[in-house]
Write a protein that holds these residues in place. Structure first.
Motif, PDB file in Angstrom:
ATOM      1  N   LYS A  79      -2.278  -0.893  -7.788  1.00  0.00           N
ATOM      2  CA  LYS A  79      -1.175  -0.134  -7.414  1.00  0.00           C
ATOM      3  C   LYS A  79      -1.476   1.391  -7.335  1.00  0.00           C
ATOM      4  CE  LYS A  79       3.210  -0.877  -8.159  1.00  0.00           C
ATOM      5  NZ  LYS A  79       4.497  -0.998  -8.935  1.00  0.00           N
TER       6      LYS A  79
ATOM      7  N   TYR B 280       3.926  -1.899  -3.234  1.00  0.00           N
ATOM      8  CA  TYR B 280       4.500  -2.908  -4.591  1.00  0.00           C
ATOM      9  C   TYR B 280       3.629  -3.897  -4.858  1.00  0.00           C
ATOM     10  CZ  TYR B 280       4.608  -6.197  -0.841  1.00  0.00           C
ATOM     11  OH  TYR B 280       4.805  -7.067   0.305  1.00  0.00           O
ATOM     12  N   CYS B 281       3.723  -4.666  -6.115  1.00  0.00           N
ATOM     13  CA  CYS B 281       3.057  -5.592  -6.585  1.00  0.00           C
ATOM     14  C   CYS B 281       3.456  -7.083  -6.166  1.00  0.00           C
ATOM     15  CB  CYS B 281       3.033  -5.641  -8.004  1.00  0.00           C
ATOM     16  SG  CYS B 281       2.225  -4.334  -8.572  1.00  0.00           S
ATOM     17  N   ARG B 282       2.626  -7.698  -5.250  1.00  0.00           N
ATOM     18  CA  ARG B 282       3.067  -9.097  -4.940  1.00  0.00           C
ATOM     19  C   ARG B 282       3.502  -9.985  -6.264  1.00  0.00           C
ATOM     20  NH1 ARG B 282      -1.916  -8.733  -2.130  1.00  0.00           N
ATOM     21  NH2 ARG B 282      -1.694  -8.444   0.117  1.00  0.00           N
ATOM     22  N   GLY B 283       4.266 -10.989  -5.809  1.00  0.00           N
ATOM     23  CA  GLY B 283       4.714 -11.928  -6.836  1.00  0.00           C
ATOM     24  C   GLY B 283       5.585 -11.340  -8.174  1.00  0.00           C
ATOM     25  N   THR B 284       6.253 -10.060  -7.932  1.00  0.00           N
ATOM     26  CA  THR B 284       6.808  -9.618  -8.808  1.00  0.00           C
ATOM     27  C   THR B 284       8.200  -9.302  -8.517  1.00  0.00           C
ATOM     28  OG1 THR B 284       6.337  -7.209  -8.474  1.00  0.00           O
ATOM     29  CG2 THR B 284       4.644  -8.467  -9.634  1.00  0.00           C
TER      30      THR B 284
ATOM     31  N   PRO C 252       1.302  -4.046   0.124  1.00  0.00           N
ATOM     32  CA  PRO C 252       1.276  -4.949  -1.031  1.00  0.00           C
ATOM     33  C   PRO C 252       0.075  -4.908  -1.741  1.00  0.00           C
ATOM     34  CG  PRO C 252       0.895  -6.165   1.077  1.00  0.00           C
ATOM     35  CD  PRO C 252       1.185  -4.770   1.391  1.00  0.00           C
TER      36      PRO C 252
ATOM     37  N   SER D 128      -2.250  -6.740  -5.438  1.00  0.00           N
ATOM     38  CA  SER D 128      -2.057  -7.805  -6.551  1.00  0.00           C
ATOM     39  C   SER D 128      -2.416  -7.376  -8.022  1.00  0.00           C
ATOM     40  CB  SER D 128      -3.135  -8.628  -6.345  1.00  0.00           C
ATOM     41  OG  SER D 128      -3.089  -9.486  -5.102  1.00  0.00           O
TER      42      SER D 128
ATOM     43  N   ARG E 143       5.523  -5.922   9.098  1.00  0.00           N
ATOM     44  CA  ARG E 143       5.115  -7.099   8.138  1.00  0.00           C
ATOM     45  C   ARG E 143       3.556  -6.708   7.459  1.00  0.00           C
ATOM     46  NH1 ARG E 143       7.485 -11.586   8.179  1.00  0.00           N
ATOM     47  NH2 ARG E 143       9.027 -11.990   9.599  1.00  0.00           N
ATOM     48  N   TYR E 144       2.916  -5.789   8.122  1.00  0.00           N
ATOM     49  CA  TYR E 144       1.360  -5.478   7.730  1.00  0.00           C
ATOM     50  C   TYR E 144       1.318  -4.198   7.739  1.00  0.00           C
ATOM     51  CZ  TYR E 144       0.811 -10.375   8.629  1.00  0.00           C
ATOM     52  OH  TYR E 144       1.239 -11.876   8.576  1.00  0.00           O
TER      53      TYR E 144
ATOM     54  N   GLU F 182       9.111  -7.263  -5.133  1.00  0.00           N
ATOM     55  CA  GLU F 182       9.481  -7.800  -3.766  1.00  0.00           C
ATOM     56  C   GLU F 182      10.679  -7.791  -3.603  1.00  0.00           C
ATOM     57  OE1 GLU F 182       7.596 -11.526  -3.752  1.00  0.00           O
ATOM     58  OE2 GLU F 182       5.452 -11.005  -3.142  1.00  0.00           O
TER      59      GLU F 182
END
Length: 384
Positions: free
Chosen positions: A242, A358-362, A188, A190, A382-383, A365
């Motif tokens: 990204k 990928y971009c968080r909050g878009t 991820p 931002s 997860r990470y 996800e």
């Protein structure tokens, strides 16, 4: 007396099952996951039809795929087949047609172009022009090959004309050792404050237009919704963090891996990553000889191969077990095609790893969640 069918010794049990279904059916779809050998099923059907005097047309969406089918027939069956696309025309008993050239020829033809059709990447056949041309040959045997029988247009019409006659899920392919296990690693990043603001504005306006469309189906509103959707997608696709994260990741992977396959959404990003990582970009504009040279040298002269869409279909790399997807859209077909490039088994290979940037909050996800759902046999970390 039953006709004798020649089958390669290398054909797997599920491929034989799919071939038997195709031989028995007049029309239908064979659905096999990417990387499990649909081409061999189709070429075996075509070769045996030729042996019994039938004219065969193999339909493919691109010139690159046409070239691959021609090479496949020569390698597996020792036969030279015809090929028709925008730059070349040679018709033989088996002819590989690019869709667009087939459509033009079908419009002018006074008689059927073939008695047996093998339609590769048949999910494209839901498009009205191609589907109508196939319906005009309804007296012929028509077998479609696909990993993704759904498409945003024409799904019902396609499945009505070409019903599924054989299907194997990715999970079943894993249990039958036709695919290796998938490991998904999310990466991820931002959006910058400016990018986040632009994305939120485009997203809010898109949702507002969609609500208006629910009340009134207006062509101008539909066009505006498409433009807003594309703008939202481009903001996330071109996010500075990204691209930099992808470059850093690919360079790190290249230190320990012989081959790294990278899918991007733009040729500019593909070229940038290839340049930064000392690799090679294979694009739609790459000439055939240069593309073949690059694929031959990959893993020997350089480690990183970047591409956009040209290698999504009809291209398998069993020796490669790591890929990087720089996320953009959420379409199932593209996710399946890209990940499937890596899942074919090879000596000592039991797992493939896909890094998903990928971009968080878009909306990206959702693409990550969809990827995990599509390949239900995979594990998602997860990470990083």
């Amino acid at each position: 007396m039953r006709a004798k069918i020649l089958v390669p010794r290398a054909m797997r049990d599920y491929q034989r099952e799919a071939l038997l279904a195709a031989l028995r059916a007049r029309r239908g779809l064979v659905v096999l996951p990417t990387g499990t050998g649909k081409t061999l099923v189709g070429s075996t059907l075509a070769y045996n039809a030729m042996r019994y005097g039938k004219r065969v047309a193999v339909l493919v969406p691109t010139k690159v795929l046409a070239e691959q089918w021609v090479d496949h027939f020569k390698r597996w069956w020792g036969v030279r087949v015809g090929v028709v696309h925008s730059e070349y025309r040679e018709v033989r008993q088996i002819t590989v047609w690019v869709y667009a050239s087939f459509l033009k020829a079908a419009e002018r033809a006074s008689e059927p172009l073939a008695e047996v059709f093998v339609v590769d990447e048949a999910h494209h056949a839901g498009a009205p022009g191609l589907l109508n041309a196939l319906k005009a040959h309804a007296g012929a045997k028509i077998i479609g090959l696909t990993a993704t029988p759904t498409r945003w247009w024409g799904q019902a019409e396609l499945l009505g004309f070409l019903p599924v006659i054989y299907s194997m899920s990715p999970g079943a392919a894993l249990s039958r050792r036709a695919l290796v296990r998938l490991r998904i690693v999310p990466v991820p990043v931002s959006l910058s404050p400016r990018e986040a603001r632009e994305y939120e504005e485009a997203d809010a306006e898109f949702k507002r237009v969609v609500r208006m469309l629910e009340r009134e189906d207006d062509p101008a509103l539909r066009e505006r919704a498409v433009r807003l959707l594309q703008r939202r997608k481009l903001i996330a696709a071109r996010a500075t963090a990204k691209v930099q994260a992808a470059v850093d990741l690919v360079k790190r992977l290249a230190l320990t891996r012989d081959r790294v396959l990278v899918f991007t959404e733009s040729s500019e990003v593909a070229k940038l990553i290839a340049r930064e990582a000392g690799g090679c970009a294979v694009l739609a504009s790459t000439p055939r000889k240069e593309r073949e040279r690059a694929l031959g040298e990959w893993g020997w002269q350089f480690k990183v191969l970047t591409t956009c869409r040209v290698l999504e279909e009809g291209f398998d790399v069993p020796e490669c077990d790591v890929g990087v997807i720089i996320a953009t859209g959420t379409g199932e077909r593209q996710l399946i095609q890209r990940v499937g490039r890596l899942l074919r088994p090879a000596g000592g290979k039991s797992e493939a790893t896909v890094y998903f940037v990928y971009c968080r909050g878009t909306h990206e996800e959702r693409a990550l969640r969809k990827l995990a759902r599509l390949f239900e046999f995979g594990s998602i970390e997860r990470y990083l």
